[in-house]
Scaffold this active site. Structure first.
Site, PDB file in Angstrom:
ATOM      1  N   ALA A  10       0.839  -1.193   0.000  1.00  0.00           N
ATOM      2  CA  ALA A  10       0.000   0.000   0.000  1.00  0.00           C
ATOM      3  C   ALA A  10       0.880   1.251   0.000  1.00  0.00           C
ATOM      4  O   ALA A  10       1.879   1.314   0.724  1.00  0.00           O
ATOM      5  CB  ALA A  10      -0.913  -0.006   1.228  1.00  0.00           C
ATOM      6  N   SER A  12       3.023   2.277  -2.062  1.00  0.00           N
ATOM      7  CA  SER A  12       4.412   2.022  -2.449  1.00  0.00           C
ATOM      8  C   SER A  12       4.837   2.819  -3.667  1.00  0.00           C
ATOM      9  O   SER A  12       6.021   2.945  -3.949  1.00  0.00           O
ATOM     10  CB  SER A  12       4.597   0.531  -2.741  1.00  0.00           C
ATOM     11  N   THR A  34     -10.884  -1.586 -11.049  1.00  0.00           N
ATOM     12  CA  THR A  34     -11.600  -2.684 -10.414  1.00  0.00           C
ATOM     13  C   THR A  34     -12.258  -2.259  -9.106  1.00  0.00           C
ATOM     14  O   THR A  34     -13.037  -3.016  -8.538  1.00  0.00           O
ATOM     15  CB  THR A  34     -10.662  -3.873 -10.152  1.00  0.00           C
ATOM     16  N   HIS A  49      -7.532   9.419  -8.391  1.00  0.00           N
ATOM     17  CA  HIS A  49      -6.918   8.715  -9.525  1.00  0.00           C
ATOM     18  C   HIS A  49      -7.447   9.244 -10.858  1.00  0.00           C
ATOM     19  O   HIS A  49      -6.697   9.403 -11.815  1.00  0.00           O
ATOM     20  CB  HIS A  49      -7.148   7.207  -9.416  1.00  0.00           C
ATOM     21  N   ARG A  50      -8.745   9.547 -10.920  1.00  0.00           N
ATOM     22  CA  ARG A  50      -9.319  10.092 -12.162  1.00  0.00           C
ATOM     23  C   ARG A  50      -8.693  11.446 -12.502  1.00  0.00           C
ATOM     24  O   ARG A  50      -8.387  11.727 -13.659  1.00  0.00           O
ATOM     25  CB  ARG A  50     -10.833  10.251 -12.017  1.00  0.00           C
TER      26      ARG A  50
END
Length: 168
Positions: A10, A12, A34, A49-50
């Site tokens: 996590a 990383s 996912t 992230h988007r």
């Protein structure tokens, strides 16, 4: 790069590393997510992230049907990033899917993929042994899935503390 397998713990830097490798490919890029927005914190992670991706990216959501999403994405993009296999695995476990059959279908699609493909996954086997049966099963299934996908990939990289170590 044909198939890149990126594994790490996590936070990383594994997702950032895989994204940078895929962004080096010219043309349209596919991001196959996912994760599912099951709580506000996960929704915030997904939004982050988007925002980190630009207009070259086509987004797909595949919480369960990952092989099908890869198959579709390669017809519309020049490279694909899947993030991540361990969330996909946990989604499959929650709906009691046949994990071996799902892994076999994913392996077939990975081996047949015609565009560069990066698979991101979590290393979950280096910590303590979980105290409950479900967590131990997840750890064991993740280890088996990771071994299978690493074997299918042409390149495997371990990312820790933002540093990439080539394994294969």
């Amino acid at each position: 790069m044909r198939t890149l397998f990126v594994i790490g713990g996590a936070r990383s830097g594994k997702s950032r590393y895989a994204q940078s490798r895929i962004e080096a490919v010219p043309g349209a890029l596919a991001f196959i997510a996912t994760a599912q927005e099951r709580d506000p914190e996960m929704a915030q992670r997904i939004a982050h992230h988007r925002a980190d991706r630009g207009p070259r990216w086509i987004a797909y959501e595949a919480p369960l049907d990952l092989p099908e999403a890869i198959h579709l994405a390669q017809t519309q993009a020049d490279a694909i990033l899947v993030d991540c296999l361990t969330l996909w695995l946990s989604n499959l476990m929650l709906v009691d899917r046949d994990l071996d059959a799902a892994a076999a279908a994913l392996e077939r699609e990975v081996l047949q993929c015609r565009v560069p493909l990066a698979l991101v996954t979590n290393e979950v086997g280096q910590g303590i042994v979980p105290t409950n049966a479900l967590a131990r099963r997840f750890r064991d299934e993740a280890g088996r899935l990771n071994q299978r996908m690493a074997a299918a990939a042409s390149e495997a990289v371990l990312v820790t503390a933002g540093l990439a170590l080539r394994l294969k």
